[in-house]
Enzyme design. Structure first.
Site, PDB file in Angstrom:
ATOM      1  N   HIS A 167      34.654  21.758  36.944  1.00  0.00           N
ATOM      2  CA  HIS A 167      34.079  22.874  37.697  1.00  0.00           C
ATOM      3  C   HIS A 167      32.579  22.944  37.398  1.00  0.00           C
ATOM      4  CE1 HIS A 167      33.143  26.934  38.976  1.00  0.00           C
ATOM      5  NE2 HIS A 167      34.223  26.873  39.724  1.00  0.00           N
ATOM      6  N   GLU A 201      32.876  22.111  46.161  1.00  0.00           N
ATOM      7  CA  GLU A 201      32.354  23.452  45.928  1.00  0.00           C
ATOM      8  C   GLU A 201      30.833  23.405  45.820  1.00  0.00           C
ATOM      9  OE1 GLU A 201      35.549  26.163  44.063  1.00  0.00           O
ATOM     10  OE2 GLU A 201      34.484  25.172  42.458  1.00  0.00           O
ATOM     11  N   GLU A 215      30.692  25.273  36.730  1.00  0.00           N
ATOM     12  CA  GLU A 215      30.344  26.107  35.570  1.00  0.00           C
ATOM     13  C   GLU A 215      30.555  25.341  34.275  1.00  0.00           C
ATOM     14  OE1 GLU A 215      32.834  29.389  36.673  1.00  0.00           O
ATOM     15  OE2 GLU A 215      31.509  29.788  38.380  1.00  0.00           O
ATOM     16  N   SER A 247      33.047  31.219  47.658  1.00  0.00           N
ATOM     17  CA  SER A 247      33.093  32.484  48.401  1.00  0.00           C
ATOM     18  C   SER A 247      34.109  32.501  49.544  1.00  0.00           C
ATOM     19  CB  SER A 247      31.690  32.847  48.933  1.00  0.00           C
ATOM     20  OG  SER A 247      30.798  33.028  47.860  1.00  0.00           O
ATOM     21  N   ASN A 307      41.237  30.406  41.105  1.00  0.00           N
ATOM     22  CA  ASN A 307      40.588  30.163  39.814  1.00  0.00           C
ATOM     23  C   ASN A 307      40.164  31.513  39.243  1.00  0.00           C
ATOM     24  OD1 ASN A 307      38.967  29.415  37.689  1.00  0.00           O
ATOM     25  ND2 ASN A 307      37.370  28.455  38.938  1.00  0.00           N
ATOM     26  N   TRP A 308      40.910  31.963  38.255  1.00  0.00           N
ATOM     27  CA  TRP A 308      40.636  33.296  37.707  1.00  0.00           C
ATOM     28  C   TRP A 308      39.429  33.291  36.766  1.00  0.00           C
ATOM     29  CZ3 TRP A 308      45.938  35.905  36.058  1.00  0.00           C
ATOM     30  CH2 TRP A 308      46.797  35.929  37.163  1.00  0.00           C
ATOM     31  N   LYS A 309      38.975  32.106  36.388  1.00  0.00           N
ATOM     32  CA  LYS A 309      37.856  31.960  35.440  1.00  0.00           C
ATOM     33  C   LYS A 309      38.143  32.781  34.171  1.00  0.00           C
ATOM     34  CE  LYS A 309      34.898  31.002  39.336  1.00  0.00           C
ATOM     35  NZ  LYS A 309      33.570  31.004  39.917  1.00  0.00           N
ATOM     36  N   GLY A 346      30.432  32.287  44.194  1.00  0.00           N
ATOM     37  CA  GLY A 346      30.195  33.649  43.702  1.00  0.00           C
ATOM     38  C   GLY A 346      28.984  34.310  44.325  1.00  0.00           C
ATOM     39  N   GLY A 392      37.743  31.756  43.935  1.00  0.00           N
ATOM     40  CA  GLY A 392      37.389  32.432  42.684  1.00  0.00           C
ATOM     41  C   GLY A 392      37.602  33.924  42.815  1.00  0.00           C
ATOM     42  N   GLY A 393      36.522  34.647  43.093  1.00  0.00           N
ATOM     43  CA  GLY A 393      36.544  36.115  43.133  1.00  0.00           C
ATOM     44  C   GLY A 393      37.721  36.715  43.885  1.00  0.00           C
TER      45      GLY A 393
END
Ligand code: PGA
Length: 293
Positions: free
Chosen positions: A117, A189, A119, A235, A30-32, A195, A256-257
């Site tokens: 998600h 998640e 967010e 993470s 997930n590049w966001k 993150g 993600g990251g």
């Protein structure tokens, strides 16, 4: 039922499914809201050669909407690598400024979409009801929704996380038929792990993923629940993926990251494989042995 599920996958033109049925792991990045097209192109150029030979697992990249077409083009007609969007609207078209319809995503070659998600739930007003509508719209268009669920730190500390996540799952699948449900992917998640560098322990991930599967078995039956892939996200890093994937109800990861770095993401994709140096030594040793045979 399982034959029907396999047939449904095949009729949607997806990767051939293993027979007898075995949940194929998925590692999704997930590049966001990261990467311009120039940057996306550079990342894919580095990443794709590292992961294109993987088998027995699906790799999904979810860039921002602006880079979806580029990603589809770069990935090409790969059996194992798919491109996912980060959101989808439930209506077919209309006055919904800023939204994208499932048919639009399908039209450009998108095969997955992240739905609900945390967010989006926190900053953009997604609710269990809209998550349900988005997931259904995706499945109807032949796109696999990756439905995100997960509790806040407060809910975990109050020991109410199981009920909270189970309710999110029930609401996300509300009114969805068994065949459609079998095509969905669920991503657990925990918000406190996203993150933050604070991964859930392997046991915590397994506990909730197992509970999600039991919830799905209650909604449908054990066969359908056994067909649904359940990912862990929060993470995930190269050094935690192996332990996570050893857990029986963890079928992959939403990353993600670490998905923004080709080396890290490819190492996560290649979970369960020996370090290259070790594999090389073993291969050399084998050659030596066969020479002396
Ligand atoms: P993270 O994000 O890996 O950076 O924690 C996961 C996600 O939000 O999907």
């Amino acid at each position: 039922m399982i034959e029907e599920i396999i047939k449904k996958f095949a009729s949607d033109g997806e990767t051939e499914q293993p027979s007898p049925w075995k949940r194929q792991p998925i590692i999704a990045g997930n590049w966001k809201m990261n990467k311009t097209n120039t940057e996306a192109e550079a990342l894919l150029k580095e990443l794709l050669p590292l992961v294109e030979d993987v088998k027995d697992r699906a790799v999904v990249v979810c860039p921002p909407a602006t880079a979806l077409t580029l990603a589809v083009k770069k990935v090409g007609p790969s059996a194992n690598i798919g491109v996912g969007a980060q959101n989808v609207h439930w209506e077919e078209s209309g006055a919904y400024t800023g939204e994208l319809a499932a048919a639009m995503l399908k039209d450009i070659g998108v095969t997955y979409v992240i739905v609900g998600h945390s967010e989006r739930r926190e900053y953009f007003g997604d609710t269990d009801e809209t998550v349900n509508k988005r997931a259904k719209a995706a499945v109807s268009a032949g796109i696999i929704p990756i439905i995100c669920v997960g509790e806040s730190l407060e809910t975990r500390e109050a020991n109410a996380y199981k009920e909270f996540v189970s309710t999110q799952v029930k609401k996300a699948f509300d009114g969805m038929g068994a065949l459609s449900a079998a095509k969905c992917v669920v991503a657990y998640e925990p918000i406190w792990a996203i993150g933050t560098g604070k991964t859930a322990t392997f046991e915590q991930a397994q506990e909730v993923c197992e509970m999600i599967r039991a919830t799905l078995a209650g909604l449908y039956d054990a066969e359908v629940a056994d067909a649904i892939r359940i990912l862990y996200g929060g993470s995930v890093k190269p050094d935690t993926i192996d332990g996570l994937m050893e857990k029986p109800d963890v079928d992959g990861a939403l990353v993600g990251g670490a998905s923004l770095k080709a080396q890290d993401f490819s190492r996560i994709v290649k979970f369960g494989q020996k370090k290259p140096e070790k594999a090389k030594v073993e291969k050399a040793e084998k050659k030596e042995i066969s020479k002396t045979d």
